[in-house]
Design a protein around this motif. Structure first.
Motif, PDB file in Angstrom:
ATOM      1  N   HIS A 345       5.449  -3.499  -7.392  1.00 37.37           N
ATOM      2  CA  HIS A 345       4.703  -2.488  -6.729  1.00 37.37           C
ATOM      3  C   HIS A 345       4.850  -2.305  -5.402  1.00 37.37           C
ATOM      4  N   VAL A 346       5.107  -1.022  -4.859  1.00 38.08           N
ATOM      5  CA  VAL A 346       5.643  -0.788  -3.500  1.00 38.08           C
ATOM      6  C   VAL A 346       4.346  -1.049  -2.509  1.00 38.08           C
ATOM      7  N   ASN A 347       3.343  -0.645  -2.960  1.00 39.15           N
ATOM      8  CA  ASN A 347       2.078  -0.865  -2.017  1.00 39.15           C
ATOM      9  C   ASN A 347       1.434  -2.150  -1.976  1.00 39.15           C
ATOM     10  N   THR A 348       0.574  -2.592  -1.574  1.00 38.38           N
ATOM     11  CA  THR A 348      -0.239  -4.006  -1.641  1.00 38.38           C
ATOM     12  C   THR A 348       0.665  -4.915  -1.723  1.00 38.38           C
ATOM     13  N   GLN A 349       1.556  -4.959  -0.787  1.00 39.28           N
ATOM     14  CA  GLN A 349       2.620  -6.165  -0.432  1.00 39.28           C
ATOM     15  C   GLN A 349       3.340  -6.445  -1.752  1.00 39.28           C
ATOM     16  N   GLY A 350       3.505  -5.490  -2.553  1.00 32.73           N
ATOM     17  CA  GLY A 350       4.541  -5.428  -3.530  1.00 32.73           C
ATOM     18  C   GLY A 350       4.412  -6.727  -4.463  1.00 32.73           C
ATOM     19  N   GLY A 351       3.476  -6.951  -5.317  1.00 37.27           N
ATOM     20  CA  GLY A 351       3.204  -8.007  -6.347  1.00 37.27           C
ATOM     21  C   GLY A 351       3.900  -7.614  -7.743  1.00 37.27           C
ATOM     22  N   TYR A 352       3.735  -8.522  -8.593  1.00 40.08           N
ATOM     23  CA  TYR A 352       4.440  -8.159  -9.812  1.00 40.08           C
ATOM     24  C   TYR A 352       3.602  -7.776 -11.019  1.00 40.08           C
ATOM     25  N   LEU A 353       3.898  -6.987 -11.750  1.00 36.20           N
ATOM     26  CA  LEU A 353       3.253  -6.600 -12.984  1.00 36.20           C
ATOM     27  C   LEU A 353       3.354  -7.999 -13.891  1.00 36.20           C
ATOM     28  N   HIS A 354       1.952  -8.254 -14.238  1.00 37.24           N
ATOM     29  CA  HIS A 354       1.788  -9.458 -14.830  1.00 37.24           C
ATOM     30  C   HIS A 354       0.871  -9.374 -16.042  1.00 37.24           C
ATOM     31  N   GLU A 504      -9.220 -14.110 -10.491  1.00 34.30           N
ATOM     32  CA  GLU A 504      -9.055 -13.105  -9.220  1.00 34.30           C
ATOM     33  C   GLU A 504      -7.856 -12.592  -8.910  1.00 34.30           C
ATOM     34  N   GLN A 505      -7.202 -12.009 -10.126  1.00 28.64           N
ATOM     35  CA  GLN A 505      -5.947 -11.619  -9.744  1.00 28.64           C
ATOM     36  C   GLN A 505      -6.107 -10.125  -9.451  1.00 28.64           C
ATOM     37  N   GLN A 506      -5.274  -9.125  -9.228  1.00 28.72           N
ATOM     38  CA  GLN A 506      -5.524  -7.730  -8.824  1.00 28.72           C
ATOM     39  C   GLN A 506      -5.506  -6.906  -9.960  1.00 28.72           C
ATOM     40  N   GLU A 507      -6.503  -5.921 -10.060  1.00 29.50           N
ATOM     41  CA  GLU A 507      -6.455  -5.064 -10.922  1.00 29.50           C
ATOM     42  C   GLU A 507      -5.469  -4.048 -11.152  1.00 29.50           C
ATOM     43  N   VAL A 508      -5.105  -3.705 -12.614  1.00 24.98           N
ATOM     44  CA  VAL A 508      -3.966  -2.794 -12.719  1.00 24.98           C
ATOM     45  C   VAL A 508      -4.685  -1.780 -13.745  1.00 24.98           C
ATOM     46  N   THR A 509      -4.585  -0.403 -13.580  1.00 20.81           N
ATOM     47  CA  THR A 509      -5.343   0.429 -14.379  1.00 20.81           C
ATOM     48  C   THR A 509      -4.540   1.706 -14.436  1.00 20.81           C
ATOM     49  N   CYS A 510      -4.692   2.532 -15.208  1.00 19.27           N
ATOM     50  CA  CYS A 510      -4.076   3.878 -15.513  1.00 19.27           C
ATOM     51  C   CYS A 510      -4.989   5.052 -14.818  1.00 19.27           C
ATOM     52  N   ASN A 511      -4.359   5.581 -13.792  1.00 17.69           N
ATOM     53  CA  ASN A 511      -5.318   6.346 -12.934  1.00 17.69           C
ATOM     54  C   ASN A 511      -4.771   7.955 -13.087  1.00 17.69           C
ATOM     55  N   LYS A 512      -5.794   8.868 -13.307  1.00 17.98           N
ATOM     56  CA  LYS A 512      -5.577  10.052 -13.469  1.00 17.98           C
ATOM     57  C   LYS A 512      -5.402  10.841 -12.132  1.00 17.98           C
ATOM     58  N   ASN A 513      -6.234  10.276 -11.138  1.00 19.71           N
ATOM     59  CA  ASN A 513      -5.925  10.801  -9.836  1.00 19.71           C
ATOM     60  C   ASN A 513      -5.344   9.755  -8.808  1.00 19.71           C
ATOM     61  N   ALA A 514      -4.278   9.170  -9.354  1.00 21.17           N
ATOM     62  CA  ALA A 514      -3.829   8.199  -8.605  1.00 21.17           C
ATOM     63  C   ALA A 514      -3.162   8.489  -7.175  1.00 21.17           C
ATOM     64  N   VAL A 515      -3.640   7.415  -6.247  1.00 13.73           N
ATOM     65  CA  VAL A 515      -3.044   7.742  -5.006  1.00 13.73           C
ATOM     66  C   VAL A 515      -1.514   7.472  -5.145  1.00 13.73           C
ATOM     67  N   LEU A 516      -0.843   8.328  -4.447  1.00  9.61           N
ATOM     68  CA  LEU A 516       0.724   8.089  -4.689  1.00  9.61           C
ATOM     69  C   LEU A 516       1.230   6.655  -4.165  1.00  9.61           C
ATOM     70  N   ALA A 517       0.958   6.175  -3.109  1.00  5.89           N
ATOM     71  CA  ALA A 517       1.390   4.947  -2.600  1.00  5.89           C
ATOM     72  C   ALA A 517       1.183   3.704  -3.347  1.00  5.89           C
ATOM     73  N   ASN A 518      -0.286   3.859  -4.272  1.00  7.56           N
ATOM     74  CA  ASN A 518      -0.681   2.828  -5.115  1.00  7.56           C
ATOM     75  C   ASN A 518      -0.080   2.825  -6.449  1.00  7.56           C
ATOM     76  N   SER A 519       0.850   4.196  -6.872  1.00  8.53           N
ATOM     77  CA  SER A 519       1.387   4.431  -8.112  1.00  8.53           C
ATOM     78  C   SER A 519       2.905   4.057  -8.096  1.00  8.53           C
ATOM     79  N   LEU A 520       3.411   3.653  -7.185  1.00 11.61           N
ATOM     80  CA  LEU A 520       5.028   3.703  -6.906  1.00 11.61           C
ATOM     81  C   LEU A 520       5.365   1.993  -7.302  1.00 11.61           C
ATOM     82  N   TRP A 521       6.300   1.711  -8.197  1.00 14.99           N
ATOM     83  CA  TRP A 521       6.903   0.686  -8.388  1.00 14.99           C
ATOM     84  C   TRP A 521       8.421   0.776  -8.088  1.00 14.99           C
ATOM     85  N   TYR A 522       9.044  -0.466  -8.120  1.00 14.08           N
ATOM     86  CA  TYR A 522      10.319  -0.886  -8.223  1.00 14.08           C
ATOM     87  C   TYR A 522      10.953  -1.806  -8.868  1.00 14.08           C
ATOM     88  N   VAL A 523      12.197  -1.998  -9.438  1.00 17.07           N
ATOM     89  CA  VAL A 523      12.690  -3.214 -10.133  1.00 17.07           C
ATOM     90  C   VAL A 523      13.151  -4.193  -9.049  1.00 17.07           C
TER      91      VAL A 523
END
Length: 899
Positions: A345-354, A504-523
């Protein structure tokens, strides 16, 4: 020349007088005419003054002896019973823990700059502290911790503030009696005493604030005498260094910088209007102040962070707050070079999809998908080509290599549980809104999945230095979005934590009105056997000091502004000058430490502030009516003196009204210092026409009252035995909420009590803050209004780690959430003390290339040569437990073998 005009002859210079400075080249008091004497007096020059000492500090030998005596009294007051209590007090929970992390070189993040913490750590290190005490709870008894030496640092700095107050008022041309009064007020101020006796940051902050004021006043005196002399440069440089030190303790030091800054602007404004000062000379004055008051503090501040980074070279619990590039510079967080083909994840300090084998308690009740900051095998995913219909291929090595390109339809299959990343028309468990869908892991071995597993790959941007990263997926270089093929929503994460059932891990959703910064990912990492041996490798760009420094400042600022949670003993700025309430620091053994100021000193200083406002307003009105009060040298002197101190008080007090964050009484202490000096300045003015003996008698009465207030409330400052009756009598205001019911009825009950540490038990505190550790039986918490709650540390988002290091289970059978056993499951999922915390899985390798052709579900992930595993970083993750721990969890949850 007209007969009605009289010509004045310019005053003749004194032959024996040495040449003056360039700023006032003809300064001669004795030969000046009345207009010139009035002008010089308005600028602070006093005719007939004795030879000017450095900084304008006129102190006789008798005064030095008196000052030493007062300092010794302050030493006795601050160091009395410094070893008591022998357990953790208030925010020692946080700052003691930071000292431990410094000694162990474990990276952490705090909202405060490092200088004060470094000084405390230095004391602990010198006296042999190994960093193994956890400072976990208020009241926990110290073991193998040189806590007295660590408390000695703020205590000594608190003592040093006393002579600084005396010297500052003497430099401001106040009488010795007035300066003694200020020094004794600070010596016996209960709040400053309490704060300086523990491992806290406010005492260093107040010391450097007082030191800055003293140096600045000394510089102003030198500036009136001989600008650009050696002493002039010395005082100006010392002021700059002190400004750097005060802002390196806490950002409240910015208010001290503002105080000196406004005073500097006023000086330059006067110089600009002085026709005797040439443009070249004005430029020299401007550049000298810019160099010493801007550049020197900035370099000092940055140097403290250079030391901070140099010491904290290892990975720690602060990693998750920083970017991936920053984390890569920490020991234990480095990553081997990886092939440039291949998600985080690019935003929120780049955590891992888990994902881990626990299900949502609501919604679809399918396997949870979260965001997690730590490396773990539960972060590994396989990228499958879903562009063509059919089952997944099993023989990856025989198929041609296909790169992930924009518009490609892909599936993400969790490597550990063999479930696909899935979204459907169910609301998320926390963000329960119509435009957000739940994201889960779904499927069973042998099932190829459905259309809800399909995602469309979209490239947002690539690296400017890597043109291919804009055309296909490249590890670390390509930022992309994943759009759900059926619903059109985007894979999304934000800084919202799931409840305890998701650790207490961070929530992952599928957002139809997603803010760009919070919907960017990288490998982040990739592995694929089909890549050629000479394939290019990439790694994170190692940020330099300046990049790390700026990133940390942004994290500190954002988190500081986000500390809006309420605390049991927080307060708002309007209550501080009135001393409406204090802070409960510590309660144990029927004793209490409660931060409360000396009422006499506190209220007298507040009265002086309002008195100055009233008198200054009257002087302005009188000047409007033509009165010439400001031509009186006495009025000019005290208006300049009190005006500067009032400016310091205002700039250290009023900005807190703009803050919505959590605030406490101790935030008023820097402003209190200015208010105490101002009250003594008012005393100097009011008693200026009295005989010295009467002035001394009045000062003695004020000091006696202050000492009586100090003694009366000293049990709360030192944690001494007290009785309920005396405690009730000392509650002069109903808002003083120290707990009288925690004391015994008589002093006799304190005799013969065995204070030998007993096994600790945890007593929860209100609002979910840090628990209080008490020795022996757990006391019954009364609802009596006299007992309003136990001591609890101030809120620290970093200490309360938003990404707790709770280990998720490895790939075992999913366990359905049962509300009846939820608490048991949470406790058993926490790592045992005997296990090794923070154990990371081996380097999580991932591959981004998808093999074309049909695929079939059920492909195993036994080796990286047969599967593609992609570590998708999205900011959060959980370390993995071993099989023995997983088996223990199953036995605790299902003792009868039920699944």
């Amino acid at each position: 020349m007209s007969a009605n005009v009289r010509a004045r002859r310019p005053p003749s210079p004194i032959p024996s007088q040495p040449p003056r400075s360039q700023r006032f080249p003809t300064l001669t008091h004795s030969r000046s005419d009345a207009d010139e004497r009035r002008t010089l007096a308005s600028k602070g020059y006093i005719p007939g003054r004795k030879p000017h000492p450095s900084g304008g500090v006129y102190v006789t030998s008798a005064e030095w002896k008196l000052l030493i005596l007062i300092t010794l009294i302050a030493v006795g007051i601050r160091l009395f019973r410094l070893s008591q209590p022998n357990s953790v007090v208030f925010d020692e929970v946080h700052f003691g823990k930071f000292a431990s992390k410094y000694i162990k070189s474990q990276y952490f993040v705090d909202v405060h700059p490092p200088l004060a913490k470094l000084l405390i750590t230095l004391a602990g290190f010198v006296f042999g502290y190994d960093g193994n005490f956890d400072f976990k709870d208020i009241g926990k008894v110290y073991e193998r911790v040189p806590y007295i030496a660590m408390r000695l640092v703020p205590a000594i700095l608190g003592v040093a503030t006393v002579p600084l107050s005396y010297l500052t008022l003497r430099a401001l041309d106040c009488r010795a009696t007035t300066s003694v009064l200020a020094a004794l007020f600070i010596t016996f101020e209960n709040g400053l005493i309490t704060q300086s006796r523990h491992i806290l940051l406010d005492s260093p902050l107040i010391f450097f604030t007082a030191l800055t004021v003293f140096f600045w006043v000394g510089f102003c005196n030198e500036d009136k005498q001989q600008p650009f002399s050696d002493h002039w440069w010395l005082w100006l440089t010392l002021t700059g260094l002190s400004l750097g030190a005060v802002v390196s303790c806490k950002w409240v030091g910015l208010f001290t910088i503002a105080t000196v800054g406004f005073s500097t602007v006023y000086q330059l404004w006067l110089l600009l209007g002085d026709m005797r000062v040439s443009a070249r000379l004005f430029f020299r004055h401007f550049m000298a102040r810019a160099l010493c008051l801007i550049l020197v503090p900035a370099l000092f501040y940055m140097f403290m962070f250079w030391i901070h980074f140099a010491i904290l070279s290892g990975s720690g619990d602060g990693d998750g707050f920083m970017s991936s590039e920053f984390q890569h510079t920490l020991r234990g967080r480095g990553m081997a070079d990886t092939y440039a083909v291949t998600i985080r994840h690019v935003n929120t300090q780049g955590g891992y999809l888990h994902s881990h084998p626990h299900n949502y308690p609501t919604g679809s009740q399918q396997q949870q998908v979260t965001l997690y900051p730590h490396r773990d095998s539960n972060n590994d995913w396989r990228i499958l080509n879903a562009t063509t219909d059919g089952s997944e291929p099993q023989d990856w090595a025989t198929l041609p290599l296909t790169y992930v390109a924009p518009g490609m339809r892909i599936k993400l299959r969790h490597a550990a549980t063999d479930k696909a990343l899935h979204s459907h028309d169910f609301r998320p468990p926390v963000s329960d809104v119509d435009f957000q869908n739940e994201v889960s892991a779904y499927g069973v071995p042998g099932y190829s999945g459905d259309m809800n597993d399909d995602w469309i790959f979209e490239i947002y941007e690539g690296s400017k230095k890597d043109p291919q990263s804009k055309r296909r997926l490249r590890t670390l270089r390509t930022h992309f979005r994943l759009r759900h093929a059926l619903t059109g929503c985007y894979l999304f994460s934000h800084k919202v934590k799931l409840p305890d059932w998701a650790y207490e891990q961070q929530e992952v959703t599928c957002n139809k009105n997603a803010v760009l910064a919070n919907s960017l990912w990288y490998v982040e990492t990739a592995d694929n056997v089909l890549l050629p041996p000479d394939a290019a490798k990439v790694n994170y760009r190692r940020p330099g000091f300046l990049s790390k420094f700026l990133e940390l400042q942004q994290v500190m600022w954002t988190t500081n502004a986000g500390l809006t949670d309420r605390h049991t003993f927080d307060s708002r700025p309007d209550a501080w000058p009135r001393l409406r309430r204090g802070i409960n620091f510590w309660v144990k053994d029927h004793k209490q430490i409660y931060l409360l100021g000396n009422p006499m000193v506190w209220w007298l200083s507040t009265a002086a502030v309002f008195s100055y406002i009233v008198v200054r307003g009257l002087l302005i009105l009188r000047a409007k009516r033509g009165c010439k009060d400001f031509e009186n040298t006495k009025v000019v002197k005290y208006d300049t003196l009190c005006g500067f101190l009032f400016l310091g008080w205002s700039l250290h007090y009023f900005p807190f009204f703009l803050m919505s964050r959590q605030l406490f009484l101790h935030h008023y202490f820097p402003a209190l210092y200015f208010a105490i000096l101002l009250s003594c300045g008012v005393f100097d003015l009011v008693t200026s026409t009295l005989r010295p003996r009467i002035r001394l008698q009045i000062a003695a009465v004020l000091v006696i009252i202050a000492i009586w207030n100090f003694i009366y409330l000293s049990p709360l400052a030192y944690g001494l035995p007290w009785t309920k009756a005396k405690c009730q009598n000392a509650r002069w205001l109903k808002t003083w909420d120290f707990s009288c019911n925690d004391f015994y009825d008589s002093y006799d009950q304190y005799k013969g009590i065995d204070y030998t540490p007993q096994p600790s038990q945890i007593v929860p505190t209100p609002h979910g803050r840090g628990a209080v550790v008490v020795e022996g039986p757990v006391p019954i918490v009364s609802v009596d209004p006299n007992t309003l709650g136990k001591a609890e540390p101030g809120h620290d988002v970093f200490a309360e780690n938003p990404h707790p290091d709770v280990k998720s289970d490895p790939a075992v059978e999913p366990v359905q959430y049962d509300p009846v056993v939820s608490d048991v499951k949470e406790i058993s999922s926490v790592i045992e003390p005997s296990s090794s915390p923070g154990v990371e899985s081996s380097s999580s390798q991932s591959a981004v290339e998808s093999a074309s052709g049909d695929s079939e579900a059920g492909t195993t992930s036994e080796s990286s040569s047969q599967v593609e595993e992609t570590t998708i970083a999205a900011t959060l993750g959980v370390p993995q437990e071993d099989e023995a721990e997983a088996e223990k969890v199953r036995q605790e949850l299902f003792p009868d073998g039920r699944r």
